[in-house]
Design an enzyme around this catalytic site. Structure first.
Site, PDB file in Angstrom:
ATOM      1  N   ASP A  46       4.206  14.923   2.508  1.00  0.00           N
ATOM      2  CA  ASP A  46       4.799  15.523   1.308  1.00  0.00           C
ATOM      3  C   ASP A  46       5.705  16.671   1.692  1.00  0.00           C
ATOM      4  O   ASP A  46       5.359  17.511   2.535  1.00  0.00           O
ATOM      5  CB  ASP A  46       3.703  16.041   0.376  1.00  0.00           C
ATOM      6  CG  ASP A  46       4.290  16.779  -0.806  1.00  0.00           C
ATOM      7  OD1 ASP A  46       4.868  16.105  -1.693  1.00  0.00           O
ATOM      8  OD2 ASP A  46       4.204  18.020  -0.838  1.00  0.00           O
ATOM      9  N   TYR A  51      11.136  23.961   0.264  1.00  0.00           N
ATOM     10  CA  TYR A  51      10.486  24.430   1.481  1.00  0.00           C
ATOM     11  C   TYR A  51      11.538  24.710   2.557  1.00  0.00           C
ATOM     12  O   TYR A  51      11.960  23.831   3.288  1.00  0.00           O
ATOM     13  CB  TYR A  51       9.482  23.395   1.986  1.00  0.00           C
ATOM     14  CG  TYR A  51       8.414  23.001   1.002  1.00  0.00           C
ATOM     15  CD1 TYR A  51       8.087  23.795  -0.093  1.00  0.00           C
ATOM     16  CD2 TYR A  51       7.714  21.805   1.160  1.00  0.00           C
ATOM     17  CE1 TYR A  51       7.105  23.416  -0.997  1.00  0.00           C
ATOM     18  CE2 TYR A  51       6.722  21.420   0.267  1.00  0.00           C
ATOM     19  CZ  TYR A  51       6.431  22.224  -0.819  1.00  0.00           C
ATOM     20  OH  TYR A  51       5.457  21.835  -1.710  1.00  0.00           O
ATOM     21  N   LYS A  77      10.405  16.362  -3.994  1.00  0.00           N
ATOM     22  CA  LYS A  77      10.369  16.971  -5.320  1.00  0.00           C
ATOM     23  C   LYS A  77      11.773  17.219  -5.869  1.00  0.00           C
ATOM     24  O   LYS A  77      12.742  17.277  -5.108  1.00  0.00           O
ATOM     25  CB  LYS A  77       9.579  18.279  -5.252  1.00  0.00           C
ATOM     26  CG  LYS A  77       8.171  18.058  -4.701  1.00  0.00           C
ATOM     27  CD  LYS A  77       7.373  19.318  -4.608  1.00  0.00           C
ATOM     28  CE  LYS A  77       5.997  19.037  -4.018  1.00  0.00           C
ATOM     29  NZ  LYS A  77       6.063  18.758  -2.570  1.00  0.00           N
ATOM     30  N   GLY A 227      -3.283  22.351  -1.647  1.00  0.00           N
ATOM     31  CA  GLY A 227      -3.958  23.637  -1.498  1.00  0.00           C
ATOM     32  C   GLY A 227      -5.466  23.561  -1.561  1.00  0.00           C
ATOM     33  O   GLY A 227      -6.093  24.365  -2.265  1.00  0.00           O
ATOM     34  N   PHE A 229      -7.593  24.600   0.377  1.00  0.00           N
ATOM     35  CA  PHE A 229      -8.200  25.836   0.875  1.00  0.00           C
ATOM     36  C   PHE A 229      -7.790  27.045   0.039  1.00  0.00           C
ATOM     37  O   PHE A 229      -8.085  28.178   0.415  1.00  0.00           O
ATOM     38  CB  PHE A 229      -7.793  26.089   2.330  1.00  0.00           C
ATOM     39  CG  PHE A 229      -8.198  25.000   3.289  1.00  0.00           C
ATOM     40  CD1 PHE A 229      -9.479  24.491   3.301  1.00  0.00           C
ATOM     41  CD2 PHE A 229      -7.279  24.479   4.187  1.00  0.00           C
ATOM     42  CE1 PHE A 229      -9.852  23.485   4.188  1.00  0.00           C
ATOM     43  CE2 PHE A 229      -7.633  23.478   5.073  1.00  0.00           C
ATOM     44  CZ  PHE A 229      -8.926  22.973   5.077  1.00  0.00           C
ATOM     45  N   ASN A 230      -7.091  26.814  -1.091  1.00  0.00           N
ATOM     46  CA  ASN A 230      -6.598  27.929  -1.918  1.00  0.00           C
ATOM     47  C   ASN A 230      -5.826  28.936  -1.072  1.00  0.00           C
ATOM     48  O   ASN A 230      -6.236  30.089  -0.903  1.00  0.00           O
ATOM     49  CB  ASN A 230      -7.719  28.613  -2.681  1.00  0.00           C
ATOM     50  CG  ASN A 230      -8.266  27.777  -3.817  1.00  0.00           C
ATOM     51  OD1 ASN A 230      -9.384  27.261  -3.720  1.00  0.00           O
ATOM     52  ND2 ASN A 230      -7.507  27.616  -4.879  1.00  0.00           N
ATOM     53  N   SER A 231      -4.707  28.468  -0.522  1.00  0.00           N
ATOM     54  CA  SER A 231      -3.842  29.304   0.326  1.00  0.00           C
ATOM     55  C   SER A 231      -4.573  29.847   1.550  1.00  0.00           C
ATOM     56  O   SER A 231      -4.315  30.967   2.006  1.00  0.00           O
ATOM     57  CB  SER A 231      -3.236  30.468  -0.471  1.00  0.00           C
ATOM     58  OG  SER A 231      -2.421  29.993  -1.508  1.00  0.00           O
ATOM     59  N   LEU A 234     -10.366  29.528   1.611  1.00  0.00           N
ATOM     60  CA  LEU A 234     -11.609  28.846   1.967  1.00  0.00           C
ATOM     61  C   LEU A 234     -11.712  28.533   3.453  1.00  0.00           C
ATOM     62  O   LEU A 234     -12.760  28.096   3.935  1.00  0.00           O
ATOM     63  CB  LEU A 234     -11.753  27.562   1.149  1.00  0.00           C
ATOM     64  CG  LEU A 234     -12.145  27.772  -0.318  1.00  0.00           C
ATOM     65  CD1 LEU A 234     -11.948  26.504  -1.122  1.00  0.00           C
ATOM     66  CD2 LEU A 234     -13.583  28.262  -0.425  1.00  0.00           C
ATOM     67  N   ALA A 235     -10.611  28.760   4.169  1.00  0.00           N
ATOM     68  CA  ALA A 235     -10.632  28.598   5.626  1.00  0.00           C
ATOM     69  C   ALA A 235     -10.757  29.949   6.320  1.00  0.00           C
ATOM     70  O   ALA A 235     -10.590  30.036   7.537  1.00  0.00           O
ATOM     71  CB  ALA A 235      -9.373  27.876   6.096  1.00  0.00           C
TER      72      ALA A 235
END
Length: 332
Positions: A46, A51, A77, A227, A229-231, A234-235
């Site tokens: 993707d 970007y 996109k 996302g 890992f929520n930006s 979570l990592a």
């Protein structure tokens, strides 16, 4: 609704890293990252004009030229058209820019031009999936309704993408957003195939369970989780949804870590596998800007997680009771 695009591997590669989000990467590292993804069995990629103002698309196009086009699925996109600008257009969280600037355009003509420009940057003849990018209250604030009416109305991007799908230039379309509301409205007003929803269905938040996922199931639409890992939060990172995490985010993560420690579970592995348990979800696409990062994501997909871990998350209210949880090891 029949699935019009080719199958998607459960783990994909998001293109923000190849567009120099947060930090710069080299063309060589970008090629190596895509090669590592291919070796790991990933066949879904993707990207977006946004970007790095075309940088991510350009790098994907170069890295994938050696591959059989029939063997992978690619999404990009619309919503921004790139126009020449020698000074470039660096916008956070991206740190680089090709010599273009972004122009917001949610019309059918703008969508067609964006797709045609993307085809050239990617050096391919068709695109599997096109998402209408950032058509969301979190991006436009009070102007969201204005831009949504443009996209959904006569001569808008939705109409244009349906036509491009009919022409075979794209295989499917939907929205690529960070909020649930635009996806619900798109399903109610048009005929989208798939959504790329970032950050809303994770171990931190499960908003789509209430209305969006049931409507997707009813309409035959699929969801790709962006996302997961929520930006990176979570990592182990400190950002949440592209900004500094709030105290309540840290508190929730601390509770997740306590349960994970109880079962010796790697929390990033659980974060990556969680969303795939829902039947409308076809893939998850964490970003990666290096081969090492990519290989770690691929390895996390195959980590064995005890069923008791998931049951404790449900029992302690860290996940809602109606959330499906992985019954077994996820596959790429």
């Amino acid at each position: 609704m029949n699935q019009r695009y080719r199958p998607i591997t459960r783990l994909g590669l998001g293109g923000t890293g190849l567009g120099d989000m947060y930090h710069a990467t080299s063309d060589e590292a970008a090629n190596a990252t895509v090669d590592a993804a291919w070796e790991a069995g990933i066949r879904y990629f993707d990207t977006a004009p946004h970007y790095g103002t075309g940088l991510s698309e350009l790098r994907f196009g170069h890295a994938l030229r050696r591959r059989n086009r029939a063997e992978y699925t690619l999404s990009t996109k619309v919503g921004r058209v790139l126009v020449p600008d020698v000074a470039g257009d660096i916008q956070a969280p991206f740190v680089s820019s090709l010599p273009f600037r972004r122009v917001i355009d949610y019309t059918a003509d703008g969508a067609r031009r964006a797709v045609e420009d993307s085809l050239q940057r990617l050096a391919i003849g068709s695109i599997d999936i096109v998402y209408v990018h950032d058509l969301s209250p979190d991006f436009f604030g009070n102007e969201f309704d204005h831009y949504f009416r443009i996209a959904a109305g006569p001569g808008g991007a939705f109409e244009g993408l349906v036509k491009l799908r009919e022409e075979g230039i794209i295989k499917g379309w939907g929205l690529g957003v960070n909020t649930v509301e635009p996806c619900l409205r798109a399903l109610q007003q048009s005929d989208p195939d798939i959504f790329l929803l970032a950050g809303r269905y994770t171990l931190m938040e499960t908003t789509p369970l209430e209305a969006l996922f049931p409507l997707c199931a009813e309409r035959g639409a699929n969801v790709v989780i962006g996302g997961p890992f929520n930006s990176g939060f979570l990592a182990g990172g400190n950002n949440y949804d592209y900004g500094p995490a709030k105290p309540e985010h840290h508190q929730h993560r601390d509770r997740l870590r306590q349960v994970a420690a109880r079962y010796n579970v790697d929390l990033p592995a659980a974060a990556l596998q969680f969303g795939l348990a829902h039947p409308v979800v076809v893939a998850t696409i964490p970003g990666a800007s290096s081969p090492e990062h990519l290989r770690r994501n691929a390895a996390l997909m195959n980590v064995e997680i005890p069923e008791a871990f998931w049951q404790d998350l449900l029992a302690e209210g860290l996940l809602p009771r109606e959330a499906p949880v992985p019954p077994r090891r996820a596959q790429p």
